[in-house]
Design a protein around this motif. Structure first.
Motif, PDB file in Angstrom:
ATOM      1  N   ASP A 136      17.026  11.845  -7.569  1.00 56.44           N
ATOM      2  CA  ASP A 136      17.844  11.179  -6.544  1.00 56.44           C
ATOM      3  C   ASP A 136      17.178  11.287  -5.171  1.00 56.44           C
ATOM      4  O   ASP A 136      17.133  10.319  -4.408  1.00 56.44           O
ATOM      5  N   VAL A 137      16.653  12.477  -4.854  1.00 61.52           N
ATOM      6  CA  VAL A 137      16.003  12.687  -3.557  1.00 61.52           C
ATOM      7  C   VAL A 137      14.743  11.843  -3.447  1.00 61.52           C
ATOM      8  O   VAL A 137      14.493  11.196  -2.419  1.00 61.52           O
ATOM      9  N   ALA A 138      13.931  11.823  -4.495  1.00 65.71           N
ATOM     10  CA  ALA A 138      12.692  11.037  -4.473  1.00 65.71           C
ATOM     11  C   ALA A 138      12.989   9.545  -4.375  1.00 65.71           C
ATOM     12  O   ALA A 138      12.279   8.808  -3.675  1.00 65.71           O
ATOM     13  N   ASP A 139      14.034   9.099  -5.051  1.00 64.08           N
ATOM     14  CA  ASP A 139      14.381   7.670  -5.018  1.00 64.08           C
ATOM     15  C   ASP A 139      14.793   7.212  -3.619  1.00 64.08           C
ATOM     16  O   ASP A 139      14.729   6.026  -3.310  1.00 64.08           O
ATOM     17  N   LYS A 140      15.192   8.152  -2.784  1.00 63.82           N
ATOM     18  CA  LYS A 140      15.530   7.824  -1.394  1.00 63.82           C
ATOM     19  C   LYS A 140      14.289   7.817  -0.493  1.00 63.82           C
ATOM     20  O   LYS A 140      14.393   7.599   0.714  1.00 63.82           O
ATOM     21  N   GLY A 141      13.108   8.109  -1.080  1.00 74.12           N
ATOM     22  CA  GLY A 141      11.865   8.004  -0.337  1.00 74.12           C
ATOM     23  C   GLY A 141      11.216   9.311   0.047  1.00 74.12           C
ATOM     24  O   GLY A 141      10.118   9.314   0.621  1.00 74.12           O
ATOM     25  N   THR A 142      11.836  10.446  -0.257  1.00 76.56           N
ATOM     26  CA  THR A 142      11.259  11.738   0.107  1.00 76.56           C
ATOM     27  C   THR A 142      10.117  12.090  -0.843  1.00 76.56           C
ATOM     28  O   THR A 142      10.235  11.945  -2.059  1.00 76.56           O
ATOM     29  N   ALA A 143       8.993  12.529  -0.282  1.00 72.36           N
ATOM     30  CA  ALA A 143       7.886  13.060  -1.087  1.00 72.36           C
ATOM     31  C   ALA A 143       8.213  14.500  -1.452  1.00 72.36           C
ATOM     32  O   ALA A 143       8.684  15.267  -0.618  1.00 72.36           O
ATOM     33  N   MET A 203       0.842  -1.198   0.000  1.00 70.63           N
ATOM     34  CA  MET A 203       0.000   0.000   0.000  1.00 70.63           C
ATOM     35  C   MET A 203       0.880   1.252   0.000  1.00 70.63           C
ATOM     36  O   MET A 203       1.844   1.336   0.736  1.00 70.63           O
ATOM     37  N   THR A 204       0.529   2.241  -0.853  1.00 68.40           N
ATOM     38  CA  THR A 204       1.308   3.458  -0.957  1.00 68.40           C
ATOM     39  C   THR A 204       1.207   4.274   0.330  1.00 68.40           C
ATOM     40  O   THR A 204       0.128   4.493   0.860  1.00 68.40           O
ATOM     41  N   GLU A 205       2.361   4.728   0.823  1.00 74.14           N
ATOM     42  CA  GLU A 205       2.383   5.531   2.037  1.00 74.14           C
ATOM     43  C   GLU A 205       2.224   7.003   1.671  1.00 74.14           C
ATOM     44  O   GLU A 205       3.043   7.567   0.943  1.00 74.14           O
ATOM     45  N   ILE A 206       1.159   7.630   2.174  1.00 67.46           N
ATOM     46  CA  ILE A 206       0.895   9.036   1.894  1.00 67.46           C
ATOM     47  C   ILE A 206       1.630   9.893   2.928  1.00 67.46           C
ATOM     48  O   ILE A 206       1.430   9.736   4.129  1.00 67.46           O
ATOM     49  N   ILE A 207       2.486  10.793   2.442  1.00 67.61           N
ATOM     50  CA  ILE A 207       3.250  11.671   3.331  1.00 67.61           C
ATOM     51  C   ILE A 207       2.509  12.985   3.569  1.00 67.61           C
ATOM     52  O   ILE A 207       2.418  13.459   4.704  1.00 67.61           O
ATOM     53  N   LEU A 208       1.991  13.586   2.511  1.00 65.38           N
ATOM     54  CA  LEU A 208       1.227  14.827   2.636  1.00 65.38           C
ATOM     55  C   LEU A 208      -0.205  14.579   2.215  1.00 65.38           C
ATOM     56  O   LEU A 208      -0.463  14.043   1.130  1.00 65.38           O
ATOM     57  N   GLU A 209      -1.139  14.989   3.058  1.00 64.99           N
ATOM     58  CA  GLU A 209      -2.554  14.939   2.699  1.00 64.99           C
ATOM     59  C   GLU A 209      -3.187  16.256   3.125  1.00 64.99           C
ATOM     60  O   GLU A 209      -3.367  16.523   4.320  1.00 64.99           O
ATOM     61  N   ALA A 210      -3.469  17.089   2.137  1.00 61.79           N
ATOM     62  CA  ALA A 210      -4.126  18.372   2.376  1.00 61.79           C
ATOM     63  C   ALA A 210      -5.567  18.243   1.891  1.00 61.79           C
ATOM     64  O   ALA A 210      -5.810  18.000   0.709  1.00 61.79           O
ATOM     65  N   LYS A 211      -6.517  18.389   2.806  1.00 63.63           N
ATOM     66  CA  LYS A 211      -7.916  18.116   2.492  1.00 63.63           C
ATOM     67  C   LYS A 211      -8.748  19.394   2.516  1.00 63.63           C
ATOM     68  O   LYS A 211      -8.736  20.133   3.488  1.00 63.63           O
ATOM     69  N   HIS A 212      -9.471  19.626   1.408  1.00 60.11           N
ATOM     70  CA  HIS A 212     -10.476  20.684   1.317  1.00 60.11           C
ATOM     71  C   HIS A 212      -9.926  22.066   1.725  1.00 60.11           C
ATOM     72  O   HIS A 212     -10.595  22.840   2.416  1.00 60.11           O
ATOM     73  N   SER A 225      -2.593  15.263  -2.366  1.00 62.33           N
ATOM     74  CA  SER A 225      -1.801  14.298  -1.600  1.00 62.33           C
ATOM     75  C   SER A 225      -0.510  14.010  -2.346  1.00 62.33           C
ATOM     76  O   SER A 225      -0.454  14.104  -3.572  1.00 62.33           O
ATOM     77  N   VAL A 226       0.538  13.670  -1.583  1.00 70.69           N
ATOM     78  CA  VAL A 226       1.827  13.290  -2.173  1.00 70.69           C
ATOM     79  C   VAL A 226       2.304  12.047  -1.438  1.00 70.69           C
ATOM     80  O   VAL A 226       2.345  12.021  -0.200  1.00 70.69           O
ATOM     81  N   ALA A 227       2.671  11.020  -2.185  1.00 63.69           N
ATOM     82  CA  ALA A 227       3.106   9.753  -1.599  1.00 63.69           C
ATOM     83  C   ALA A 227       4.621   9.726  -1.407  1.00 63.69           C
ATOM     84  O   ALA A 227       5.360  10.527  -1.982  1.00 63.69           O
ATOM     85  N   LYS A 228       5.059   8.807  -0.601  1.00 64.35           N
ATOM     86  CA  LYS A 228       6.489   8.598  -0.378  1.00 64.35           C
ATOM     87  C   LYS A 228       7.182   8.330  -1.709  1.00 64.35           C
ATOM     88  O   LYS A 228       6.758   7.484  -2.494  1.00 64.35           O
ATOM     89  N   GLY A 229       8.264   9.073  -1.981  1.00 62.66           N
ATOM     90  CA  GLY A 229       9.035   8.869  -3.204  1.00 62.66           C
ATOM     91  C   GLY A 229       8.399   9.434  -4.458  1.00 62.66           C
ATOM     92  O   GLY A 229       8.919   9.250  -5.554  1.00 62.66           O
ATOM     93  N   GLU A 230       7.294  10.183  -4.324  1.00 58.69           N
ATOM     94  CA  GLU A 230       6.599  10.752  -5.483  1.00 58.69           C
ATOM     95  C   GLU A 230       6.967  12.220  -5.652  1.00 58.69           C
ATOM     96  O   GLU A 230       7.142  12.946  -4.679  1.00 58.69           O
ATOM     97  N   ILE A 231       7.057  12.664  -6.920  1.00 64.76           N
ATOM     98  CA  ILE A 231       7.239  14.076  -7.225  1.00 64.76           C
ATOM     99  C   ILE A 231       5.937  14.592  -7.832  1.00 64.76           C
ATOM    100  O   ILE A 231       5.512  14.136  -8.899  1.00 64.76           O
ATOM    101  N   LEU A 232       5.288  15.523  -7.117  1.00 68.81           N
ATOM    102  CA  LEU A 232       4.021  16.096  -7.579  1.00 68.81           C
ATOM    103  C   LEU A 232       4.254  17.525  -8.044  1.00 68.81           C
ATOM    104  O   LEU A 232       4.822  18.343  -7.311  1.00 68.81           O
ATOM    105  N   GLY A 233       3.827  17.833  -9.270  1.00 67.73           N
ATOM    106  CA  GLY A 233       3.923  19.189  -9.792  1.00 67.73           C
ATOM    107  C   GLY A 233       2.616  19.934  -9.568  1.00 67.73           C
ATOM    108  O   GLY A 233       1.545  19.417  -9.883  1.00 67.73           O
ATOM    109  N   LEU A 234       2.722  21.140  -9.021  1.00 70.78           N
ATOM    110  CA  LEU A 234       1.557  21.997  -8.788  1.00 70.78           C
ATOM    111  C   LEU A 234       1.586  23.101  -9.836  1.00 70.78           C
ATOM    112  O   LEU A 234       2.462  23.972  -9.813  1.00 70.78           O
TER     113      LEU A 234
END
Length: 307
Positions: free
Chosen positions: A179-186, A1-10, A27-36
């Motif tokens: 490199d940073v994301a591959d180490k698990g940082t969201a 199961m994907t680990e969610i690091i950031l969850e901003a709701k409503h 939301s942003v998961a562990k090791g994911e790069i999300l563009g805003l």
């Protein structure tokens, strides 16, 4: 199961009677790069400032690594590294002296070995003992990322980090983020440089007029010989071209002046072009049609104006 690091709701931010941001959930998961992404004034920076606690929310919740930002602010924000706008340093000090100063202010015990690892990660080993006033913009950006990562946050937030970087700096930034994301940082990145975000991000969300309008995973799909693709052919002999395309049983998806687009198997392209040439149809260009993130962005935001 994907680990969610950031969850901003409503998330909602109201100024007087106007909603600057309205009911945005990200939301942003562990090791994911999300563009805003979003046009100027869409509310990107307001969202980032609410997530980091720099401004209050009118409504909504922010959870970081399982901690409620409102109820457990210090624990939640302790998992965040961020650069909002431009990283600021003491320019008369060296990069190393700046990092040491930030380390002294941290609640976490950060050793010289920890700093050396960060310096190596951001590729500043050769320049770390030079004064920051001698650094290029790209070097200052990398020093800022080292500072943001020194306490090993689970979430890295960057607001317009690519502004002013030259092509080499952008390339270095892309590799560093991976490199940073591959180490698990969201990682959450706000940017208006769509072509760069397409190369960096795993997923993008689009904000328009304070509302989240689109959420898309950027799939890096492999194109095989048997893949069906759209292919655009340019010729002034459109009638002859269309007649030959119909005879070959191909599907026309678009016509535009001297350009005709067909859907075709990738490995059939050389044979089709050869048939058209033998039929006496002059081909001026033949190009695979790709839809970029910028194309989709402009379509989704009704041409968006500036972004």
């Amino acid at each position: 199961m994907t680990e969610i690091i950031l969850e901003a709701k409503h998330l909602t931010k109201t100024m007087k009677t106007t909603n600057i941001v309205e009911d945005c959930t990200i939301s942003v998961a562990k090791g994911e790069i999300l563009g805003l992404l979003g046009p100027n004034g869409a509310g990107k920076t307001t969202i980032i400032r609410m997530i980091t606690g720099l401004i209050s929310k009118s409504q909504g919740e922010v959870w970081i690594n399982g901690y409620d930002l409102d109820q457990s602010f210090e624990k939640a924000i302790g998992h965040v590294g961020a650069i909002i706008e431009n990283p600021e340093f003491y320019k008369y000090l060296s990069g190393w002296e700046n990092l040491k100063q930030f380390a002294r202010m941290s609640r976490k015990n950060i050793t010289d070995d920890d700093l050396n690892k960060m310096v190596e990660m951001v590729h500043l080993t050769d320049a770390i003992h030079h004064k920051v006033k001698t650094y290029s913009l790209g070097m200052r950006q990398r020093l800022g990322i080292a500072q943001a990562l020194m306490h090993e946050p689970t979430l890295l937030i960057l607001d317009e980090p690519l502004n002013g970087l030259d092509p080499e700096g952008m390339r270095d930034f892309r590799q560093l983020m991976r490199d940073v994301a591959d180490k698990g940082t969201a990682i959450l990145i706000s940017s208006h440089l769509l072509s760069e975000m397409e190369m960096i991000a795993d997923r993008v969300v689009i904000i328009e007029k304070g509302k989240l309008t689109h959420n898309e995973t950027l799939k890096k799909e492999e194109v095989t010989a048997s893949s069906m693709i759209e292919f655009t052919i340019e010729t002034q002999e459109q009638a002859a071209l269309q007649a030959e395309i119909v005879r070959l049983g191909l599907s026309v998806t678009k016509t535009d002046g001297d350009f005709l687009t067909v859907e075709i198997k990738r490995d059939s392209i050389p044979d089709v072009i050869a048939i058209l040439v033998r039929a006496g149809i002059p081909i001026y260009s033949a190009t695979p049609l790709t839809t970029t993130l910028e194309d989709r962005f402009l379509s989704l935001t009704n041409q968006g104006g500036q972004y």
